[in-house]
Design an enzyme around this catalytic site. Sequence first.
Site, PDB file in Angstrom:
ATOM      1  N   GLY A 219       0.804  -1.173  -0.111  1.00 47.10           N
ATOM      2  CA  GLY A 219      -0.072  -0.126   0.003  1.00 47.10           C
ATOM      3  C   GLY A 219       0.934   1.169  -0.008  1.00 47.10           C
TER       4      GLY A 219
ATOM      5  N   GLN B  92      -7.794  -0.330   3.627  1.00 40.65           N
ATOM      6  CA  GLN B  92      -8.364  -0.865   4.762  1.00 40.65           C
ATOM      7  C   GLN B  92      -9.826  -1.307   4.085  1.00 40.65           C
ATOM      8  OE1 GLN B  92      -7.160  -1.922   7.471  1.00 40.65           O
ATOM      9  NE2 GLN B  92      -5.251  -0.796   8.001  1.00 40.65           N
TER      10      GLN B  92
ATOM     11  N   SER C 291      -3.403  -3.179  -0.656  1.00 46.31           N
ATOM     12  CA  SER C 291      -2.354  -3.836   0.092  1.00 46.31           C
ATOM     13  C   SER C 291      -2.698  -5.439   0.141  1.00 46.31           C
ATOM     14  CB  SER C 291      -2.120  -3.212   1.225  1.00 46.31           C
ATOM     15  OG  SER C 291      -1.128  -3.822   2.128  1.00 46.31           O
TER      16      SER C 291
ATOM     17  N   CYS D 225       4.926   4.274  16.786  1.00 49.32           N
ATOM     18  CA  CYS D 225       5.961   4.555  15.964  1.00 49.32           C
ATOM     19  C   CYS D 225       6.733   3.282  15.724  1.00 49.32           C
ATOM     20  CB  CYS D 225       7.014   5.573  16.805  1.00 49.32           C
ATOM     21  SG  CYS D 225       6.114   6.664  17.385  1.00 49.32           S
TER      22      CYS D 225
HETATM   23  N1  PLP Z   1      -2.862   3.211   3.906  1.00 54.72           N
HETATM   24  C1  PLP Z   1      -3.442   2.756   4.997  1.00 54.72           C
HETATM   25  C2  PLP Z   1      -4.762   3.227   5.185  1.00 54.72           C
HETATM   26  C3  PLP Z   1      -3.109   1.612   5.990  1.00 54.72           C
HETATM   27  O1  PLP Z   1      -3.820   1.352   7.005  1.00 54.72           O
HETATM   28  C4  PLP Z   1      -1.745   1.372   5.616  1.00 54.72           C
HETATM   29  C5  PLP Z   1      -1.030   0.191   6.498  1.00 54.72           C
HETATM   30  O2  PLP Z   1      -1.435   0.396   7.554  1.00 54.72           O
HETATM   31  C6  PLP Z   1      -1.015   1.650   4.473  1.00 54.72           C
HETATM   32  C7  PLP Z   1      -1.480   2.464   3.575  1.00 54.72           C
HETATM   33  C8  PLP Z   1       0.232   1.030   3.963  1.00 54.72           C
HETATM   34  O3  PLP Z   1       0.309  -0.252   3.614  1.00 54.72           O
HETATM   35  P1  PLP Z   1       1.325  -1.335   3.339  1.00 54.72           P
HETATM   36  O4  PLP Z   1       1.618  -1.906   4.830  1.00 54.72           O
HETATM   37  O5  PLP Z   1       0.940  -2.494   2.529  1.00 54.72           O
HETATM   38  O6  PLP Z   1       2.453  -0.618   2.932  1.00 54.72           O
END
Ligand code: PLP
Length: 363
Positions: A74, A171, A188, A309
């Site tokens: 993601g 999500q 993702s 973090c």
């Molecule tokens: N966007 C959202 C809303 C997320 O919750 C996350 C991960 O928690 C990401 C992007 C990033 O995804 P990835 O862990 O696949 O890089």
Amino acid sequence: MTNASAPNYLDANATEPLRPAAREAVLSGLLLSGNPSSVHAEGREARRCLEDARSRISAGFGRISGTCVFTSGGTEADAMAIHAFGQGRRILIGATEHDAVRKAAPNADVIPVNDQGILDLEILRQRLADGAPTLVCVMAANNETGVLSPLEDVAALCRDSGAHLHVDAVQSAGRLPFSLTECSVALSGHKMGGPKGAGALLLPRDEPIDALMVGGGQERGRRGGTQPLPAILGMAAAFDEAQAQNWSAIEALRERVEQVAVAAGARVAGRQVARLPNTSCLVLDGVAAQVQLMTLDLEGFCVSAGSACSSGKVAASHVLTAMGETTGASQAIRVSLPWNVRAEQVDAFCDAYERMARRLSKR
Ligand code: PLP
């Protein structure tokens, strides 16, 4: 029964447990020794499987295969969209966006949200009124609270002003249907129950984009690098299975968590608005999130704080701060039920949460 050696995993929004169909698909991908870019028979077989995964994922979003560019996850999909569509455009982002968007667009103008976490559409409309070239980034569902964005309204405002809309659907994908086709979409694999290491950016149309990674010209020049075939096949299988999931059964368990938590003195962030079926953000006033996490961890429950973090420390949540929380922004935990949650795990969590609230919030 809680058992510290077999923790109860209630942290699906961090990563969903691997779905059985995804595991099978990963194993089948590991046995494909060809590189999807090779022209010989082994390469062609790998390519056939890759393209089958691409068309299933694209079709789930009402798009043709050529709109789907595979990424590592993601974060890369968001960065790719901001790189491709942010150049020469002003960037507007919602105040509760994930850091994958916030950090990729550090100079963006931030559109505020209300106390339920809903984007202020009037401010967005005013910002877009000048018709300047703009990229708007709005998430489909918030990772901390589960609050859903008014995407149809945002899309209509973007359409009227000619702005490009990018939606982070990390999500919501597989958990909720998605019908907009004129925006880019970040996905993702591991948030759907696939393995870590694959994601996708869906484009509004089959078009070239300015690539973040160039290399060997894979993904038709839109993302260089040999595709991680096992992870991509796992993502496609997870997506199919997630879409077939009975989410209302999970929502009923989530309701049970919230009823018990509220009776024990907690507040639920965004409770008045539509949310993901599996997510609760529980604010327990006066009790630091870190203490709640540690207490529940000792009882055998894996949940998370609003914002962790990379050091493992818990910071105040920018999402809850944007919703008007002050001290509450560092006194909240997120419970996100995984696809394979069992009712007895939820019951045990409710008991543990009640005990914790009784003991700590009165101190
Ligand atoms: N966007 C959202 C809303 C997320 O919750 C996350 C991960 O928690 C990401 C992007 C990033 O995804 P990835 O862990 O696949 O890089």
